[in-house]
Every structure is written in C-alpha cells, then in structure tokens.
Design a protein around this motif. Structure first.
Motif, PDB file in Angstrom:
ATOM      1  N   TRP A 185      45.982  33.189  45.216  1.00  0.00           N
ATOM      2  CA  TRP A 185      46.302  31.896  46.071  1.00  0.00           C
ATOM      3  C   TRP A 185      46.161  30.716  45.393  1.00  0.00           C
ATOM      4  N   ARG A 186      44.952  30.706  44.517  1.00  0.00           N
ATOM      5  CA  ARG A 186      44.677  29.446  43.724  1.00  0.00           C
ATOM      6  C   ARG A 186      45.305  29.432  42.346  1.00  0.00           C
ATOM      7  N   THR A 187      45.463  30.523  41.620  1.00  0.00           N
ATOM      8  CA  THR A 187      45.828  30.508  40.385  1.00  0.00           C
ATOM      9  C   THR A 187      47.153  31.241  39.993  1.00  0.00           C
ATOM     10  N   GLN A 188      47.586  32.113  40.806  1.00  0.00           N
ATOM     11  CA  GLN A 188      48.809  32.872  40.610  1.00  0.00           C
ATOM     12  C   GLN A 188      48.443  34.002  39.790  1.00  0.00           C
TER      13      GLN A 188
ATOM     14  N   ILE B 136      47.354  48.800  43.739  1.00  0.00           N
ATOM     15  CA  ILE B 136      47.836  47.437  44.537  1.00  0.00           C
ATOM     16  C   ILE B 136      47.434  46.191  43.683  1.00  0.00           C
ATOM     17  N   ASP B 137      47.965  45.093  43.641  1.00  0.00           N
ATOM     18  CA  ASP B 137      47.600  43.734  42.899  1.00  0.00           C
ATOM     19  C   ASP B 137      46.335  42.932  43.697  1.00  0.00           C
ATOM     20  N   ASP B 138      46.446  43.250  44.885  1.00  0.00           N
ATOM     21  CA  ASP B 138      45.508  42.595  45.710  1.00  0.00           C
ATOM     22  C   ASP B 138      44.114  43.267  45.617  1.00  0.00           C
ATOM     23  N   PRO B 139      43.037  42.482  45.888  1.00  0.00           N
ATOM     24  CA  PRO B 139      41.806  43.246  46.121  1.00  0.00           C
ATOM     25  C   PRO B 139      41.744  44.132  47.295  1.00  0.00           C
ATOM     26  N   VAL B 140      41.175  45.140  47.306  1.00  0.00           N
ATOM     27  CA  VAL B 140      41.131  46.155  48.384  1.00  0.00           C
ATOM     28  C   VAL B 140      39.778  46.444  49.039  1.00  0.00           C
ATOM     29  N   ILE B 141      39.358  46.524  50.083  1.00  0.00           N
ATOM     30  CA  ILE B 141      37.893  46.879  50.684  1.00  0.00           C
ATOM     31  C   ILE B 141      38.417  48.244  51.236  1.00  0.00           C
TER      32      ILE B 141
ATOM     33  N   VAL C 193      34.965  37.115  49.251  1.00  0.00           N
ATOM     34  CA  VAL C 193      35.845  36.447  49.922  1.00  0.00           C
ATOM     35  C   VAL C 193      36.353  34.993  49.678  1.00  0.00           C
ATOM     36  N   ASN C 194      35.332  34.407  48.587  1.00  0.00           N
ATOM     37  CA  ASN C 194      35.650  33.063  48.100  1.00  0.00           C
ATOM     38  C   ASN C 194      36.352  33.067  46.626  1.00  0.00           C
ATOM     39  N   GLN C 195      36.153  34.326  45.922  1.00  0.00           N
ATOM     40  CA  GLN C 195      36.669  34.380  44.576  1.00  0.00           C
ATOM     41  C   GLN C 195      37.837  35.550  44.525  1.00  0.00           C
ATOM     42  N   ALA C 196      37.316  36.764  44.955  1.00  0.00           N
ATOM     43  CA  ALA C 196      38.584  37.493  44.822  1.00  0.00           C
ATOM     44  C   ALA C 196      39.536  37.521  45.678  1.00  0.00           C
ATOM     45  N   ALA C 197      39.310  37.204  47.054  1.00  0.00           N
ATOM     46  CA  ALA C 197      40.481  37.024  48.129  1.00  0.00           C
ATOM     47  C   ALA C 197      41.284  35.942  47.782  1.00  0.00           C
ATOM     48  N   THR C 198      40.762  34.909  47.335  1.00  0.00           N
ATOM     49  CA  THR C 198      41.693  33.566  46.994  1.00  0.00           C
ATOM     50  C   THR C 198      42.219  33.548  45.681  1.00  0.00           C
ATOM     51  N   LEU C 199      41.927  34.221  44.798  1.00  0.00           N
ATOM     52  CA  LEU C 199      42.317  34.016  43.244  1.00  0.00           C
ATOM     53  C   LEU C 199      43.927  33.817  43.047  1.00  0.00           C
TER      54      LEU C 199
END
Length: 320
Positions: free
Chosen positions: A100-103, A159-164, A92-98
């Motif tokens: 948004w923080r770095t493109q 998908i390019d997003d992290p998936v649960i 939640v603090n690394q994968a989910a935000t990556l």
C-alpha cells in the motif's frame, strides 16, 4: 496415510523444489527439523535454503520482509503462534502495509503453530488469527484438514501478499488422510463440510472436527446440522455463510479463540447486518472461556469448546 504435519512438510518441500526464490527461516528449523519436525530432513535436501534463525522474532520477520522486497519468497516458522507477538510491529506495520505504501509486494508466509494441546498452558496455546485478521493487507489462513494444510500452504507461498498460516498443533498427529490433493478450493472460499437443514455451524481449524462430531451426535436425534469450514478468515466468505443460513434459519459460530472481538463475533455481525431477515432465532456463538489457557489437562478440556458443549449450545438454539 499422511498426517496433517507431514502434509505441511511435503508442501514446504514442493515449494522449495518448484521455486528457487523460496527459503525457510526459523528457530531450529535446520538440522533439528523444527520444534514439531515440520522441516525434518529439508535442510539436508535443500542446503543453504533452510536456515536457523536467532531467538528474535522481530529480526526474523524483518529480515524476511527485506528478502521479499528483493524478490525472495520466505517461509517463516514461529515455534509457537504466541511468540509471533514479539514480531508484531514488523508484521502489521511493515509487511501488511508495504504494498500500500510502495507498490512493492511482500510475499512472505508466516507459519503459526496455533491452538491448545493438553498441558501446554497460556504461553503455548493461543489462537492469534483474529488479532492478525484485524489488519488490512494480511491474508489469514486456518486449514482444518490434511488436504487444506498441503494445498493452502502452497497457495500461501504463491500469493504476493503476506500470509499468516495458522496451523493447529492438536491436528499435527491426530488428523490423517489417504493422500495429498491434486486440486484445491481457492483461497477465501469456505467449504460445506456437512449438509443440513435445521441449523448452521460456522467454524474453522480444529473446531471443525468437534463440530462435525456434534452434528453426528445430533443426527441420531433427528436433527440435520450444516457445518461450514471457513478455511480462511481473512478474507471471510460471507456469501457461503449467508447461503447456509438462508437454508437453515439458525446460526451457531464456534471458535477455539477467546470470544471478545473474535472471528465468531465477526461472523455473527455480518449475518446480523446482511442477513437478519434470514434468521428464525437469535444467532449464537461458542468460544473458549475468557481466561488465559490453563495448564491442567482437565481444565483445558473444559476451557475450549468440545463436541459435547457445542451440542448443548445447539440444542438451546434449536429450541429457540
């Protein structure tokens, strides 16, 4: 016939075959084939790409994020969904935000064997989907059919997003289909599993089958119950839910997870906020009891919703 578990194995095999960036990482996923044999035979077929991990979910997720940054597309297997909380910070603090923080995208797929089975108890039976759906940046999938288990896992890897990816353990061998699909409903789109006019059940994962059994029982009493399978809970297909409630005027949201702050609460909140005028009766929800999951099979059978308890709730809703 192919089982729900075999569909997950076949999807992983296809992902490995189609894309050299894909690899599988998890505890005992290699020669042993995983705790539930979801990777059986894949290490031999794809040497060096199905890798055993140390018993550290935090390290497993962290390394996957690093690999994703460098262009890989990892599939991570948690032995049980419950254990994913050890890697919660990384998720939640690394994968989910990556992004948004770095493109930089973070295309990791985290497979969570979810939900309860008889005798499994509180440490191996939890449904974690609402916990992860709370966090922006994560896609949360809850496949309820063999076809979706296959097609949605392939889509998760793409998908390019992290998936649960919340796959239900009870369905592994209980659910079968004649063949794998060649087409799929898009991610984020719910499915009308059964059409009706008297009330809507909104559900997902293993509770879909309890809900369909309940709808079949009530059909003998003259009631036509519409059943919506959400398929993904993040994003959540509010439009399909609202359209169904517009047809039926009544809503019962059903989930196996605990009630407090769960998916069923979100469904009712959205309908009450965006479709209050569509309702002919107050919306209802049915979840597991608000206690840790019991070990004893008889207690477990009364802890979670079943077709019988769903029918009781529906009759109350229909009489309102």
């Amino acid at each position: 016939m192919i089982t729900y578990l075999e569909a997950i194995r076949e999807a992983q095999a296809k992902a490995l075959a189609d894309d050299p960036r894909v690899y599988i990482y998890g505890q005992d996923v290699g020669q042993f084939g995983g705790a539930f044999k979801a990777t059986k035979g894949l290490a031999k077929e794809y040497p060096g790409r199905v890798l055993d991990a140390p018993i550290s979910e935090d390290a497993i997720i962290g390394s996957a994020i690093g690999a994703a940054i460098e262009g890989m597309r990892p599939i991570i297997e948690m032995q049980f969904a419950d254990f994913s909380t050890v890697g919660f910070n990384q998720i939640v603090n690394q994968a989910a935000t990556l992004h948004w923080r770095t493109q930089i995208p973070c295309p990791i797929t985290i497979r969570l064997p979810s939900g309860g089975t008889a005798g499994a108890g509180p440490f191996h039976s939890q449904s974690m989907e609402a916990l992860y759906a709370h966090y922006p940046g994560l896609v949360v999938m809850t496949p309820a059919t063999v076809e979706d288990a296959y097609s949605m896992l392939l889509e998760a890897v793409a998908i390019d997003d992290p998936v649960i990816f919340c796959e239900h353990k009870y369905l592994y061998y209980h659910l079968k289909a004649e063949k794998l699909p060649t087409e799929a409903v898009p991610t984020g789109k719910a499915r009308i599993a059964r059409q009706g006019r008297d009330a809507t059940i909104v559900t997902y994962s293993a509770m879909l089958h309890e809900s369909l059994a309940c709808a079949e029982e009530l059909a003998s009493e003259g009631w036509e119950i519409e059943v919506i399978d959400l398929r993904t809970i993040k994003p959540l297909d509010t439009d399909t839910v609202l359209a169904s409630v517009a047809r039926t005027g009544r809503l019962l949201a059903v989930g196996e997870a605990w009630p407090w702050g769960g998916v069923t609460a979100e469904v009712i909140a959205r309908v009450a906020t965006e479709g209050f005028a569509l309702l002919d009766a107050p919306p209802m929800r049915l979840n597991a009891k608000d206690t840790p999951v019991p070990f004893h099979p008889n207690l477990w059978g009364t802890h979670r919703p079943t077709a019988k308890t769903i029918a009781v709730a529906l009759r109350r809703l229909l009489s309102a």
